[in-house]
Design an enzyme around this catalytic site. Structure first.
Site, PDB file in Angstrom:
ATOM      1  N   ARG A 111       0.833  -1.213   0.000  1.00 59.52           N
ATOM      2  CA  ARG A 111       0.000   0.000   0.000  1.00 59.52           C
ATOM      3  C   ARG A 111       0.861   1.253   0.000  1.00 59.52           C
ATOM      4  NH1 ARG A 111      -4.265  -1.916   4.601  1.00 59.52           N
ATOM      5  NH2 ARG A 111      -5.458  -3.307   3.284  1.00 59.52           N
ATOM      6  N   CYS A 112       1.776   1.322  -0.899  1.00 62.90           N
ATOM      7  CA  CYS A 112       2.731   2.427  -0.956  1.00 62.90           C
ATOM      8  C   CYS A 112       2.662   3.065  -2.335  1.00 62.90           C
ATOM      9  CB  CYS A 112       4.135   1.865  -0.687  1.00 62.90           C
ATOM     10  SG  CYS A 112       5.480   3.053  -0.797  1.00 62.90           S
TER      11      CYS A 112
END
Length: 180
Positions: free
Chosen positions: A57-58
């Protein structure tokens, strides 16, 4: 009574005994594999290894495409790309199973991947503690990269913004691979 050269002889013996340990910088560290079992850096002796701390989730997660492409381009010549998912920056999914599914569904990854592994601080995996202590490198964010040469020596480190297929990375990788 020892002569004036005795201290030098002792030093020479110490150096000769230490040379095998100093000859290779290859760390013999193992990681738990997301597929079960272990992934040992020692198993890849003689091959360059790009170790990358990752997260699902970057903003840099799309680099998974580049990591897989880099692996596909050079794997037949010996390159290993090792993804090390980490929750240290609070951007990883909650379980190894979810990470594996996410990477397979979204990026069709088949490169080696560890279980979720700490990369910073006291709880960091021993490989990352070694990098910090011996080389002064601590991941500052997700998708930091460490290139190990065939002898295990740290060849280069890269920040998150350095793309896996950049000339900076591919140029160093190509220097480490057999020509052909």
């Amino acid at each position: 009574m020892p002569g004036p050269t005795a201290p030098f002889r002792i030093l020479a013996v110490i150096l000769v005994l230490a040379l095998p340990a100093m000859a290779s910088d290859r760390p013999g560290y193992s990681f738990a594999s997301i597929d079960g079992g272990t992934l040992s850096l020692a198993d890849w002796e003689g091959r360059p290894v790009l170790v990358v701390n990752t997260a699902s989730r970057c903003a840099f997660t799309k680099q998974y495409d580049g990591l897989q492409a880099l692996y596909d381009r050079y794997r037949d010549r010996g390159l290993i790309v090792l993804a090390v998912p980490s929750g240290d920056f609070r951007q990883e999914l909650s379980s190894d199973r979810k990470v594996k599914e996410f990477c397979e569904l979204n990026y069709d990854l088949d490169l080696p991947m560890t279980t979720i592994t700490p990369v910073r601080g006291e709880g960091a995996h021993v490989f990352y503690r070694w990098l910090a202590e011996a080389h002064g490198f601590v991941p500052s964010w997700n998708f930091n990269k460490v290139l190990l040469g065939p002898d295990g020596a740290v060849v280069a480190t890269y920040g998150s913004a350095t793309r896996p297929l950049s000339k900076t990375v591919t140029g160093e990788v190509e220097k480490l691979l057999p020509q052909g």
